[in-house]
Write an enzyme that holds these catalytic residues in place. Structure first.
Site, short mmCIF file in Angstrom:
data_model
loop_
_atom_site.label_atom_id
_atom_site.label_comp_id
_atom_site.label_asym_id
_atom_site.label_seq_id
_atom_site.Cartn_x
_atom_site.Cartn_y
_atom_site.Cartn_z
N ASN A 68 39.75 -69.95 12.70
CA ASN A 68 38.48 -69.44 12.20
C ASN A 68 38.25 -70.05 10.82
O ASN A 68 39.18 -70.26 10.06
CB ASN A 68 38.54 -67.91 12.11
CG ASN A 68 37.35 -67.32 11.38
OD1 ASN A 68 37.47 -66.79 10.29
ND2 ASN A 68 36.18 -67.40 11.99
N HIS A 105 28.96 -69.37 10.51
CA HIS A 105 30.03 -68.60 11.14
C HIS A 105 30.20 -68.96 12.61
O HIS A 105 31.33 -69.03 13.11
CB HIS A 105 29.75 -67.11 11.01
CG HIS A 105 30.82 -66.24 11.56
ND1 HIS A 105 31.96 -65.92 10.85
CD2 HIS A 105 30.95 -65.60 12.76
CE1 HIS A 105 32.74 -65.14 11.58
NE2 HIS A 105 32.14 -64.93 12.74
N ASP A 123 33.24 -62.11 25.34
CA ASP A 123 33.09 -61.04 24.35
C ASP A 123 31.75 -61.16 23.65
O ASP A 123 31.29 -62.26 23.35
CB ASP A 123 34.25 -61.17 23.34
CG ASP A 123 33.97 -60.51 22.02
OD1 ASP A 123 33.43 -59.40 22.02
OD2 ASP A 123 34.32 -61.12 20.99
N SER A 175 26.33 -55.18 18.06
CA SER A 175 26.95 -53.89 18.36
C SER A 175 28.29 -54.12 19.04
O SER A 175 28.46 -55.05 19.84
CB SER A 175 26.03 -53.07 19.28
OG SER A 175 24.84 -52.72 18.61
N HIS A 195 36.83 -60.94 8.65
CA HIS A 195 35.71 -60.02 8.49
C HIS A 195 35.55 -59.74 7.00
O HIS A 195 35.46 -58.60 6.57
CB HIS A 195 35.94 -58.74 9.29
CG HIS A 195 34.85 -58.48 10.27
ND1 HIS A 195 34.32 -57.23 10.51
CD2 HIS A 195 34.15 -59.32 11.08
CE1 HIS A 195 33.37 -57.31 11.44
NE2 HIS A 195 33.25 -58.57 11.79
#
Length: 740
Positions: A527, A43, A263, A308, A89
């Site tokens: 992605n 990923h 991020d 998180s 996701h």
């Protein structure tokens, strides 16, 4: 057979572990092994896809930031920029549909505002198994609720997308989300650490054990009967915390208080510390004791792997740190100074003064393995491509009703009424149309967006199927009056260790690249989602194309599907072919098979038709302009009739449900038809008058369907399967979204 070794339990191969030992000159410590496991995951590292992704055309004069950053950025003129990105996701949403989908929205929003942009819109691409199965209904309802719960609360409208149901997604649903933001050029921020002495400030939510290895590990392995045990690896989102984080970061950008920002998504602190430092040719010293946590006793490995949500790492000059902390306090978000940029390129991590990790920062990303996996064309394609005659006795009227009742084609209001699409009051063309059009307040500009996919067609021919997706997306943007500008893609595939899957992947990349080159559209990001298989069964190869276009000035009255009126002429623009049923909805639903080879797209016709669509829409010449995609002419016209509440009479000898590429229908007042035809002739596009709107029936040749009956079937298909009597919003819904 004994327990797997630690590196194997973390998803690393023996060869990868040995490579880490060579880089470090010793066996890795526990925290170091954790960092390499997440950063070298499929990923995060793209280790199977990287050699192929170089094929994408990525340059154009209007590209400001291309692949490799958190989001692609394009120049909109007059100092305005647009930032957009698409992410998957899939695996987390299968394990925990609500939180998996919710945190997918949160993550893609952070990718956009990391660039300095204010997020203004989200599109969602969601795919599930048949709704006849209660578990698929559970997954579907949970994903929709998760997108709605997060997007509505954070205050970013979900304005478009697509919905599909196929058996191959039953054990592996797809949840892809695209986000778009706008910014002024001077606000652009990149993921760089700056020079020696720059301080790393962790902003946002406290770190917990939720999400440890979430995206990085879950998305880098196949599903089996142990997948539910991975439930703790799915992150838990807090949209209200994200809203505060957005506003705090935008203030930091506006005041010029950060050098760079990253991020904390997949791979968490491991990524947010190593990648910015490596991009700047620097190292970093990190003190994990300073990380604000919500769970006691977290190990260094857990802190470095945690995914998180709602966290950002800002890189700040020492003299600005106090101001950054003050901004965070004003927005009521936590902030901690956790590290300092250093010379030498080493990432050194400490806990209470003890060194727990000392690795070359660049090695976590730049030295990740690259696999040139074998490719093999599937043997079963030859059999599928054999021509099979159409041998059904179903008339056009019965076929139309059957297709209008298909959930993938039915009214998506059950979904989009749960999403708020009118936030900011910028939506000019919203849910239920081919593309979305969003104005930029205070300007003459508007941005158009769409996301498109078709797994069946790509299963039959991934190169042709992928190219046709680009052409379809370009049309969906053009019919709003916008010029297609740039593409992002989400490539959803099965197990890359299978040569047939890698062949599908390589062919898909080639198809997207060829079409983008024809239209002059760069690919600015994307992605890859591999290992979408359950118990050894792969999903269809399912590339998703997200495309953004610019209209300047934007039409004040653009074409819409609900603007057909009695007396208007119905025109078909494009080739008069109507024989391509390979991979079509008609073939699947009526004939009960998936076979044949989809028609090859025509680059010349694609470019001509896209240009014509933009001119017709921008000139406000036609009232309706709608591409013919799934369901062909009959379904496209039926949707226009239903939402416009007007019948139609069509005289057309071709197959009503064929899905040949490069075709549009237009509804136009008769006095404007000559002007439309003149523009079509100038563009080299054929125009055929095939019908007239009016009456209370959808009449195709000798077959006729009552408009009210067609409307009832189409509008109730989804809510009926979800156990509701009508398409009105559910009790826990809010409003807004779009699927086609």
């Amino acid at each position: 057979m004994g327990e797997p070794l630690v590196h194997q339990a973390l998803g690393m191969t023996d060869d990868e572990y040995e490579a880490v030992c060579v880089i470090l000159g010793r066996a890795p410590r526990d925290a170091e092994l954790a960092m390499y496991s997440v950063m070298w995951s499929e990923h995060c590292s793209y280790k199977s896809s990287r050699p192929h992704l170089k094929r994408f055309p990525a340059e154009a004069p209007w590209v400001v930031v291309g692949p490799g950053e958190n989001a692609g950025v394009i120049d909109l003129g007059d100092g305005w920029l647009g930032a957009f990105r698409i992410e998957s996701h899939n695996h987390p949403s299968f394990v925990e549909p609500y939180q998996g989908a919710a945190t997918g929205v949160g993550g893609i929003l952070r990718d956009v505002f990391t660039m300095g942009a204010r997020p203004i819109a989200v599109w969602d691409q969601i795919r599930f198994g048949s709704l006849d199965d209660p578990h698929n209904r559970y997954l579907f309802a949970g994903v929709v609720a998760g997108i709605a719960g997060y997007g509505n609360a954070v205050g970013v409208p979900t304005v478009g997308g697509e919905l599909a149901f196929e058996d191959c997604y039953a054990g592996n649903p797809l949840v892809n989300v695209m986000a778009l933001g706008i910014l002024r050029r001077e606000q652009l921020v990149l993921a760089e650490s700056g020079g020696e002495g720059t301080e790393a400030v962790l902003l946002g939510a406290a770190t917990g054990r939720d999400g440890i290895g979430g995206a990085s590990v879950l998305a880098s392995a196949s599903f089996d009967d142990t997948s539910n045990a991975k439930r703790p690896s799915v992150q838990v989102g807090d949209p209200f915390e994200e809203k505060k984080l957005i506003e705090a970061c935008l203030e930091l950008y506006e005041r010029g208080l950060v050098i760079g920002i990253q991020d904390l998504g997949a791979a968490g602190l491991s990524c947010a510390t190593s990648e910015p430092a490596a991009k700047s040719g620097m190292g970093m010293e990190v003190d994990l004791r300073r990380v604000h946590v919500r769970e006691p006793g977290m190990t260094p490995a857990e802190l470095l792997m945690s995914e998180s949500q709602e966290r950002m790492m800002a890189f700040v000059a020492p003299e600005n740190v106090d101001e950054v902390l003050a901004v965070a306090a004003r927005w009521e978000i936590d902030a901690s100074r956790v590290g300092t940029v250093s010379r030498g390129g080493a990432l050194r991590v400490f806990v209470n003064g003890d060194l727990v990790a000392d690795v070359p920062a660049a090695s976590l990303s730049e030295d990740a393995p690259v696999y040139h996996r074998p490719l093999r064309r599937p043997d079963w394609l030859d059999d599928l491509w054999v021509d099979r005659p159409v041998t059904n006795e179903l008339d056009a009227a019965a076929g139309l009703l059957k297709l209008l009742d298909e959930p993938s084609l039915a009214d998506p209001a059950w979904v989009y009424e749960q999403y708020d699409h009118m936030l900011f009051l910028n939506t000019v063309v919203g849910p239920g149309h081919d593309g979305t059009l969003l104005r930029i307040k205070g300007t003459t500009k508007a941005l158009a967006g769409t996301t498109d996919g078709n797994g069946r067609r790509c299963y039959l021919d991934p190169r042709r199927g992928a190219a046709r997706l680009v052409y379809e997306a370009a049309l969906n943007v053009a019919v709003t009056g916008a010029r297609p500008m740039a593409v992002v893609d989400n490539l959803n595939f099965g197990n890359p260790e299978k040569p047939e899957v890698m062949w599908q992947f390589a062919e898909t990349v080639e198809g997207i690249s060829e079409a983008c080159e024809v239209l002059g559209i760069p690919v600015v990001g994307g992605n890859v989602s591999f290992y979408n298989e359950t118990d050894g069964i792969d999903i269809y190869p399912t590339p998703i194309v997200g495309l953004i276009g610019l209209a300047d000035p934007y039409p004040k009255r653009p074409p819409r599907l609900d603007r057909a009126k009695a007396g208007m002429d119905l025109w078909l623009l494009g080739p008069d072919t109507s024989q391509d049923l390979a991979g079509s909805v008609f073939q699947k639903i009526v004939l009960g098979t998936i076979a044949g080879r989809p028609a090859e797209p025509s680059p010349d016709i694609a470019a001509q038709l896209t240009g014509l669509a933009t001119r017709l829409a921008a000139g406000e010449i036609v009232s309706v302009l709608h591409d013919l995609s799934e369901g062909g002419l009959a379904v496209a016209v039926a949707k226009v009739c239903i939402v416009s509440d007007v019948g139609v009479t069509i005289d057309w000898p071709g197959h009503a449900f064929a899905e040949d590429p490069h075709r549009l229908i237009a509804a136009v007042h008769s006095e404007r038809s000559d002007r439309m035809v003149a523009l079509a002739d100038a563009a080299g596009v054929a125009a055929h008058r095939i019908g007239t709107f009016g009456g209370e029936e959808i009449r195709v040749g000798r077959a006729a369907v009552n408009l009210e009956r067609a409307s009832r079937v189409w509008r109730t298909a989804l809510p009926r399967r979800m156990g509701q009597d009508s398409g009105r919003r559910t009790a826990n819904a809010t409003s807004g979204h779009a699927c086609r």
